[in-house]
Design an enzyme around this catalytic site. Structure first.
Site, short mmCIF file in Angstrom:
data_model
loop_
_atom_site.label_atom_id
_atom_site.label_comp_id
_atom_site.label_asym_id
_atom_site.label_seq_id
_atom_site.Cartn_x
_atom_site.Cartn_y
_atom_site.Cartn_z
N HIS A 1 -56.30 44.69 57.10
CA HIS A 1 -56.76 45.18 58.39
C HIS A 1 -57.91 46.16 58.15
CE1 HIS A 1 -54.69 48.96 57.68
NE2 HIS A 1 -53.49 48.40 57.69
N HIS B 1 -57.70 48.99 55.48
CA HIS B 1 -57.96 48.61 54.08
C HIS B 1 -59.47 48.46 53.85
CE1 HIS B 1 -53.91 46.59 54.86
NE2 HIS B 1 -53.64 47.59 54.06
N CYS C 1 -37.69 53.64 49.77
CA CYS C 1 -38.32 52.93 50.89
C CYS C 1 -39.12 51.78 50.31
CB CYS C 1 -39.25 53.85 51.68
SG CYS C 1 -40.26 52.90 52.85
N CYS D 1 -42.89 51.77 51.31
CA CYS D 1 -43.72 52.66 50.47
C CYS D 1 -43.60 52.30 48.99
CB CYS D 1 -43.29 54.11 50.59
SG CYS D 1 -43.49 54.86 52.20
N CYS E 1 -37.65 56.03 56.94
CA CYS E 1 -38.84 56.58 56.28
C CYS E 1 -39.79 57.08 57.36
CB CYS E 1 -39.49 55.48 55.44
SG CYS E 1 -41.18 55.83 54.98
N HIS F 1 -42.82 54.50 57.54
CA HIS F 1 -42.60 53.12 58.00
C HIS F 1 -41.64 52.98 59.18
CE1 HIS F 1 -44.55 52.28 54.16
NE2 HIS F 1 -44.94 51.18 54.76
N LYS G 1 -51.35 56.07 62.54
CA LYS G 1 -52.00 55.31 61.48
C LYS G 1 -51.91 53.83 61.80
CE LYS G 1 -51.64 54.31 56.55
NZ LYS G 1 -50.59 53.71 55.75
N LYS H 1 -50.11 47.16 59.87
CA LYS H 1 -49.62 45.83 60.22
C LYS H 1 -48.16 45.89 60.61
CE LYS H 1 -52.54 42.52 60.05
NZ LYS H 1 -52.55 41.36 60.94
#
Ligand code: MSP
Length: 526
Positions: free
Chosen positions: A21, A24, A130, A133, A156, A159, A306, A309
């Site tokens: 995405h 990145h 996690c 992560c 987490c 996430h 943030k 995806k």
């Protein structure tokens, strides 16, 4: 830094559990801009990027898609991650995959060395993990989910998914031995971790004391085997961090390694701890120099969070480049967001800046000047006559933009470097409005003055082509050709961007540098 110096810059390597995405792509573009900039200083710049393919996250994704992790990784690399580099025009020198044999060998060599030197011991790990992560968590890294599918569970904080409880026999790296050495490093090399916000967080973290790090897993086998105990695979981060040295010949090509290492490392702030704590501790244990700097950039936010995806907020880079092109993508993210801080992406902001800064600001300047040289001088670039204060002011801005942008790049202030170059764009536009070459052209008595005005603007355009080439490689190449730039644009010294030569003639621009785009601001589609 002088010519010929080596400048090695690396991006993090990207997980292949999903497609890229724009978050990145942001890291990639920033690293590419810095690499191109240093190349244009005559340095031996080398850009590394690649993919992170081992670990539970990839394994689970492959299983969920009824395939093997290797097949899954091959597919994602070929269909998504390598094409991304083309989509956003990245000129990388190498692409490393953690499944490359060269990488796996280097991981074994490195680990064996640490084992032989007593930095590793066998122990028992019990705690939270996690998979998103790929990280062991402390209780204060977790939150109780306030709502949703996992309401009331420990999840987490990054996430928003439940962590897993791990109890395994693991090998541990004696990271706790390196706490003081790391603090000494941050102290003696204050720019080792940048920006200051990330540095402070890292220093605070290390001051609390470091635990030893579990560096192997035995409950699955998708990873590099621990060389002395094949029932374990290497912890995915320990494996992945080594890509920065495995790609430059660690353990097999000492000459290349000595020439390139240490690297400048760009990472998102979410992974700064891995790069500014674990990674230098690993290098210290192996007796190798630490990175030159670790810069933790901010996040692209969508709706204040943030973009990711897993939270379904990811935007594919091609959604932007299909409409605006790769140059606009690069320019937008490098200029609109303060490098080192978070920034919100919006289609409205992107299209507004495209229109005002690229199409009307820079693109229009180039077309007008080239058209006027064609019209009034039959394409022959006039020479400078007597200079007025206005001409001198442009020359001074050219010089200042060159000096300032080069100094700012050394502090990773990419957006500020661009802003200082943009002063030249704006001043050249103002100069044309003020000098009115179209009015001068009406009286042959003003011929020399008209020539001086156009020569001054063509000189300015050449400087812009050189200074903007790392960010706008395609548009500046077209411009360079049109203004008769001599030599390859990418070989023009960016720290001396005011002196360049032309063939004496301009040629017509086949199309505007930044064509007008009618954009539906909601969807971003043309
Ligand atoms: N595989 C690890 C890195 C290993 S490096 C030895 C990883 N991969 S990742 O694919 O999840 O993220 C790669 C990079 O993309 C990180 O620097 C991360 O910060 C960045 N970004 C991911 N989402 C982002 C945004 N929304 N905004 C900006 N950068 C973001 O972590």
């Amino acid at each position: 830094m002088s010519a010929g110096d080596s400048f090695y810059i690396a991006t993090p390597i990207f997980y292949v559990n999903d497609v890229p995405h724009i978050g990145h792509a942001y890291t990639e573009v920033a690293a590419d801009v810095l690499a191109r900039w240093h190349r244009q200083r005559g340095e031996d710049a080398w850009l590394l990027t690649g993919t992170d393919e081992h670990g539970q996250k990839i394994l689970r994704t492959a299983v969920a898609n009824n395939t093997t992790p290797q097949e899954w990784a091959d597919r994602l690399v070929a269909d998504s991650w390598q094409p991304l580099l083309e989509t956003i025009d990245i000129a990388n020198d190498d692409f490393i995959r953690t499944t490359d044999e060269r990488h796996e060998k280097a991981v074994s060599t490195f680990l064996q060395r640490l084992y032989d030197d007593g930095h590793i011991y066998a122990g028992e790990y019990e705690g939270y993990y996690c998979v998103g992560c790929e990280e062991y968590k402390q209780l204060d890294d977790l939150v109780t989910a306030p709502d949703g599918d996992y309401k009331g569970q420990l999840v987490c904080a990054i996430h928003s998914r439940p962590v897993e409880i791990l109890k395994e026999k693991n090998y541990f790296f004696r990271m706790s031995d390196f706490g003081q050495k790391l603090l000494d490093l941050y102290e003696s090399q204050p720019d080792f971790v940048q920006p200051a916000s990330v540095r402070n967080e890292i220093v605070q973290f290390v001051k609390q004391g470091l635990d030893d790090l579990s560096i192997s897993r035995s409950s699955f086998d998708w990873g590099v085997k621990v060389p002395w105990d094949e029932t374990h695979v290497v912890y995915v981060w320990f494996d992945a961090l080594l890509n920065y040295v495995s790609a430059i010949g660690y353990g097999v090509d000492d000459e290349q390694f000595a020439k390139r290492w240490p690297a400048v490392q760009l990472v998102g702030k979410d992974i700064a701890r891995f790069h500014a704590v674990i990674w230098p501790a690993m290098l210290m244990a192996a007796g190798l120099p630490v990175p030159r700097a670790v810069f933790g950039h901010g996040w692209l936010l969508v709706g204040g969070e943030k973009m990711s995806k897993s939270k379904l907020t990811g935007i594919a880079p091609s959604q932007i480049t299909d409409t605006f092109g790769s140059d606009a993508f690069r320019y937008y993210f490098m200029s609109a967001i303060t490098f080192g801080q978070d920034g919100s992406f919006s289609w409205e902001d992107l299209s507004a800046r495209y229109q005002s800064e690229l199409a009307n600001g820079f693109g229009n300047l180039a077309s007008r000047v080239i058209a006027m040289v064609n019209k009034y001088f039959d394409g022959e670039i006039p020479t400078l006559g007597e200079l007025t204060a206005s001409d001198e002011a442009i020359i001074a801005t050219q010089k200042r933009a060159t000096e300032q942008s080069n100094a700012l790049i050394d502090t990773f202030a990419i957006n500020e470097a661009l802003a200082s170059v943009w002063q030249l764009v704006d001043e050249l536009n103002g100069y044309i409005t003020e000098q009115e070459p179209w009015a001068l052209s009406k009286d042959p008595a003003n011929r020399e003055r008209l020539g001086t005005v156009l020569a001054t603007t063509v000189n300015g355009l050449g400087t812009l082509a050189i200074l903007l080439s790392p960010v706008l490689p395609k548009a500046t190449e077209k411009l360079w050709q049109a203004i008769g730039g001599v030599g390859e644009l990418r070989e023009q010294r960016i720290d001396d961007a005011t002196s360049w030569s032309n063939t004496g003639r301009v040629t017509a621009l086949e199309s505007s540098l930044f064509p007008r785009i009618e954009v539906d601001a909601e969807s971003g589609t043309a």
